[in-house]
Design an enzyme around this catalytic site. Structure first.
Site, PDB file in Angstrom:
ATOM      1  N   HIS A 151       0.467 -11.433   1.851  1.00  0.00           N
ATOM      2  CA  HIS A 151      -0.548 -10.801   1.179  1.00  0.00           C
ATOM      3  C   HIS A 151      -1.256 -11.358  -0.009  1.00  0.00           C
ATOM      4  O   HIS A 151      -2.371 -11.574  -0.215  1.00  0.00           O
ATOM      5  CB  HIS A 151       0.186  -9.599   0.350  1.00  0.00           C
ATOM      6  CG  HIS A 151      -0.846  -8.377   0.349  1.00  0.00           C
ATOM      7  ND1 HIS A 151      -0.619  -7.012   0.235  1.00  0.00           N
ATOM      8  CD2 HIS A 151      -2.096  -8.252   0.000  1.00  0.00           C
ATOM      9  CE1 HIS A 151      -1.550  -6.485   0.061  1.00  0.00           C
ATOM     10  NE2 HIS A 151      -2.651  -7.036   0.090  1.00  0.00           N
ATOM     11  N   TYR A 167       0.640  -1.157   0.028  1.00  0.00           N
ATOM     12  CA  TYR A 167      -0.030  -0.136  -0.009  1.00  0.00           C
ATOM     13  C   TYR A 167       0.871   1.206  -0.036  1.00  0.00           C
ATOM     14  O   TYR A 167       0.468   2.350  -0.202  1.00  0.00           O
ATOM     15  CB  TYR A 167      -0.970   0.000   1.356  1.00  0.00           C
ATOM     16  CG  TYR A 167      -1.858  -0.929   1.378  1.00  0.00           C
ATOM     17  CD1 TYR A 167      -2.170  -2.063   0.339  1.00  0.00           C
ATOM     18  CD2 TYR A 167      -2.682  -1.187   2.563  1.00  0.00           C
ATOM     19  CE1 TYR A 167      -2.978  -3.175   0.501  1.00  0.00           C
ATOM     20  CE2 TYR A 167      -3.620  -2.143   2.498  1.00  0.00           C
ATOM     21  CZ  TYR A 167      -3.773  -3.238   1.750  1.00  0.00           C
ATOM     22  OH  TYR A 167      -4.442  -4.269   1.716  1.00  0.00           O
TER      23      TYR A 167
END
EC number: 1.1.1.274
Length: 272
Positions: A105, A47
């Protein structure tokens, strides 16, 4: 706020997602969320906002013991040395001496699962992450991690909302006592404009999005991390906790099509 208890940690069922939040705007959103009462924050290496999240945590002065912080390692950094470097970088950016939950992730082709989880379990043993888990793993991958490797998985974070059926995965995770953490819990905005959900909302003086969120949060073993940058949206999501859906509401929601997968990149595994 209800909490999920898993692998020695307790995480609030409603968290604050930060995907696509950046810089000062991200910092302000997280500070605002913490001021409203959010205590479960979700970020990730990918992110590129861990520094902003860390700055918000530091500015908030919320006691560390009251916070649950999740971050994730990107799928290009799953070799042991790269994973450790990625973890160290995340911790430094977050200005923390430990995180509460560290996730893989996304799975990667040809990844060495035993090596990955040996490294993750070592980070846990060192006290640098309180728990470890996965995101975007299908049943076969979770099965390998839990049954063959014996890793203490605290969650599987996946896309889940009123428009996507995750029954098989949920049943498997429940049988293994592994919570599901729902990202994109409002189906990338589709839930907010759904007429059936809006009709249920009118009955309860609530929005369609609040109905969709409460439907998730009512389920055992499920947490949700909607991204919300505006204070009004953050508060609306918290207010969804007050909703009381009835059997007729749940029946109407069960009748919605459940085939809308919003997140399906080329590196995704074969979904169940």
């Amino acid at each position: 706020m209800e909490h999920l208890r898993t692998q020695g940690i307790s995480l609030p069922k409603l968290g604050l997602g930060t995907f696509r939040m950046q810089g000062d705007a991200c910092r302000a959103a997280v500070e605002g969320g913490l001021a409203l009462g959010y205590r479960h924050l979700d970020t990730a290496e990918m992110y590129d906002n861990e520094e902003a999240v860390g700055a918000a945590i530091a500015a908030s002065r919320v006691p560390r013991k009251d916070l649950h912080v999740t971050t994730k390692v990107w799928n290009e950094n799953l070799a042991p040395d790269a994973l450790r470097r990625a973890f160290d970088t995340s911790l430094k950016k977050l200005r923390l001496d430990h995180v509460d939950l560290y996730l893989v992730h996304w799975p990667a082709p040809n990844m060495n699962l035993p090596e990955i989880f040996e490294t993750l379990m070592r980070l846990k043993e060192e006290g640098r992450t309180r728990a470890i888990g996965v995101a975007n793993f299908n049943i076969a991958l979770v099965k390998t991690v839990v049954e063959e490797i014996g890793a203490p998985i605290a969650c599987n974070q996946v896309e889940y909302h009123v428009m996507l059926d995750q029954t098989r995965l949920r049943q498997f995770l429940t049988a293994k006592s592994i919570p599901m953490i729902a990202y994109s819990p409002l189906a990338k905005g589709l839930a907010a404009s759904d007429t059936a959900l809006a009709a249920i909302g009118r009955k309860h003086n609530a929005s369609a999005a609040q109905v969709a969120l409460k439907w998730l949060l009512d389920q055992d073993g499920v947490a949700a991390i909607p991204k919300a940058s505006r204070s009004e949206s953050q508060q609306a999501n918290l207010d969804a906790l007050k909703l009381r859906l009835d059997d007729a509401d749940r029946k109407a929601i069960a009748g919605l099509p459940k085939d809308k997968r919003c997140v399906n990149p080329g590196y995704a595994p074969a979904w169940d």
